[in-house]
Design an enzyme around this catalytic site. Structure first.
Site, PDB file in Angstrom:
ATOM      1  N   CYS A 234     -19.340  22.024  25.574  1.00 23.51           N
ATOM      2  CA  CYS A 234     -17.987  22.902  25.571  1.00 23.51           C
ATOM      3  C   CYS A 234     -18.459  24.528  25.239  1.00 23.51           C
ATOM      4  O   CYS A 234     -18.433  25.251  26.125  1.00 23.51           O
ATOM      5  CB  CYS A 234     -16.929  22.755  24.561  1.00 23.51           C
ATOM      6  SG  CYS A 234     -16.309  21.188  24.711  1.00 23.51           S
TER       7      CYS A 234
ATOM      8  N   HIS B  26     -13.063  29.130  21.281  1.00 21.83           N
ATOM      9  CA  HIS B  26     -14.523  28.443  20.918  1.00 21.83           C
ATOM     10  C   HIS B  26     -15.580  29.179  21.320  1.00 21.83           C
ATOM     11  O   HIS B  26     -16.780  28.795  21.579  1.00 21.83           O
ATOM     12  CB  HIS B  26     -14.647  27.040  21.976  1.00 21.83           C
ATOM     13  CG  HIS B  26     -15.490  25.995  21.189  1.00 21.83           C
ATOM     14  ND1 HIS B  26     -15.900  25.002  21.801  1.00 21.83           N
ATOM     15  CD2 HIS B  26     -15.821  25.827  19.866  1.00 21.83           C
ATOM     16  CE1 HIS B  26     -16.551  23.962  20.740  1.00 21.83           C
ATOM     17  NE2 HIS B  26     -16.415  24.619  19.865  1.00 21.83           N
TER      18      HIS B  26
END
Length: 459
Positions: A72, A130
């Protein structure tokens, strides 16, 4: 004149020469942990994705589309800069820590949002970030005019609950332009609604929308309506996963309907990708014939569904066979905004539009590269060949992806010259990279807990 030509081309149903098109809006939709074979246009049989299938049919499907990293946060760092994330030492999922300004995408890395903002586009980041949770890493400090979503690597789909430990922020309040927001509804639907609101408010201005869903990333949670629709799937995990994918698909449909209603569809380039391959054991995703899963440098970790759609400019219902990368999406957005990218040494991606339109029929890249944690695993693809070093304890293996998409037959012993050439290409690329400079989130939290434990109970 360009606006007139664009309208004429749309009315006639003909793609336009690139010299005749005007600078469009750009929407990049990112799914999280989506399996390679879990959408209809990739062959899914048990999950229905009519809106994504329609989007694929309206444009070009890149059949050899890749993420720049097998998980990710690094993928998002690469996308957000248009660079291989190894260039600036970003190869791990960073921890959620709102109080640490050193954890996240370094300030010396210029984001594509900053570049697009300076070019006059209104910019929005909605969904998963993120890339650091402190104020210096916040989307509003990295080139975005509007932000709604969460700063960590995931979130509960139904609730905010501050009575539980924050850990990775899965139940933190959502944020809207820096202010906390409760979660009212199912998160995927809420993100879609915010994206639609941004488009409506910005319809008269050129815009860049980064819509980063966290679906179908864990936790596996879905609305009852979609769970009932998939009641025929016996496996509970797969049933919930299917419901999450369909909710995302419905959201894409709502967004496309909004563009149509506002007369913006032919003025907007839409990309759809997954951030990496599906983690089959974690969320019951399916990478189809591909070997491996999220975290691997095999195809199952990095090969992803990949669409580019721009009706009136890009002819629909087409496929493009040469390998492309998610960092190319970033650089395409820059080029579409009139920003010169060809002579910029800080960018690694290319403009996909000439290839998607059919103007350029060649290969965008001589090679694509992947590297995990300073080279404990790595891979290179050049043309039909892919050389994989799956771990420090295993030898490199060579695969012919034109005949062996499953990476089953190792041809290294039969083709030593090809192995040597690909190893040299990888080494040449790797000389411009840095060591990983970001802490891994599990190790970070463990060491922080031990630090505070030692403070409270010194020996």
């Amino acid at each position: 004149m360009k606006r007139h030509l664009l309208s004429l081309g749309i009315l006639c149903g003909l793609p336009l020469p690139l010299s005749a098109v005007q600078e469009p809006n750009v929407i990049v939709i990112v799914a999280d942990d989506l399996g390679y074979a879990d959408v209809g246009f990739q062959g899914a049989k048990d999950i229905e994705t009519p809106h994504l299938d329609s989007l694929a049919k309206s444009g070009v499907r890149f059949t050899n589309g890749y993420s720049s990293h097998p998980f990710c946060s690094p993928m998002r760092a690469g996308f957000m800069t248009g660079r291989y994330q190894q260039r600036f030492g970003y190869e791990t999922n960073v921890p959620y820590d709102p109080h640490n300004p050193l954890v996240g995408l370094a300030k010396d890395q210029i984001t594509i949002a900053e570049r697009l903002q300076k070019a006059g586009l209104r910019t929005a980041a909605i969904g998963k970030w993120h890339l650091g949770a402190s104020s210096v890493h916040h989307p509003l400090a990295r080139g975005f005019d509007f932000h709604f979503g969460f700063l960590g690597g995931g979130h509960d789909y139904f609730e905010v609950d501050l009575t539980r430990p924050m850990t990775e922020g899965y139940r933190e309040p959502l944020q809207k332009n820096g202010k906390p927001e409760d979660l009212k509804g199912y998160l995927t639907d809420v993100l879609t609604t915010e994206a639609i609101g941004f488009v409506k408010q910005t319809a008269r201005k050129p815009f860049f929308l980064y819509l980063a869903y966290n679906a179908p990333h864990t936790p596996l949670q879905a609305p009852e309506f979609w769970l009932e629709k998939y009641a025929g799937i016996a496996d509970e995990k797969r049933r919930t996963y299917a419901a999450m994918v369909s909710t995302l698909d419905a959201g894409v449909g709502r967004l496309m309907e909004t563009l149509d209603a506002l007369g913006l569809r032919e003025k907007t380039v839409v990309f759809f990708v997954s951030d990496n391959g599906g983690p089959e054991h974690a969320n019951a995703s399916d990478n189809g014939p591909l070997r491996g899963e999220k975290g691997d440098v095999y195809e199952g970790g990095v090969r992803v569904p990949f669409i580019m759609s721009w009706p009136g400019v890009i002819e629909g219902d087409r496929t493009f066979q040469h390998p492309v990368n998610t960092i190319d999406v970033a650089c395409t957005a820059l080029a579409l905004a009139g920003i010169e990218i060809d002579d910029d040494p800080t960018l690694d991606g290319i403009n996909l539009l000439p290839f998607a339109s059919g103007e350029n029929k060649g290969a965008p890249h001589d090679a694509l590269f992947w590297r995990k944690m300073n080279g404990e695993a790595w891979a290179i693809r050049s043309g039909r060949w892919k050389l994989v070093r799956p771990s420090e304890d295993e030898p490199s293996a060579l695969y012919d992806l034109e005949t062996d998409i499953a990476e089953y037959q190792d041809l290294a012993a039969m083709n030593p010259d090809i192995v040597t050439t690909l190893e040299q290409k990888f080494d040449d690329w790797n000389t411009s990279n840095e060591i990983c400079r970001q802490p891994e989130f599990r190790k970070y939290h463990k060491e922080m807990q031990q630090f505070f434990k030692d403070m409270v109970s010194p020996e």
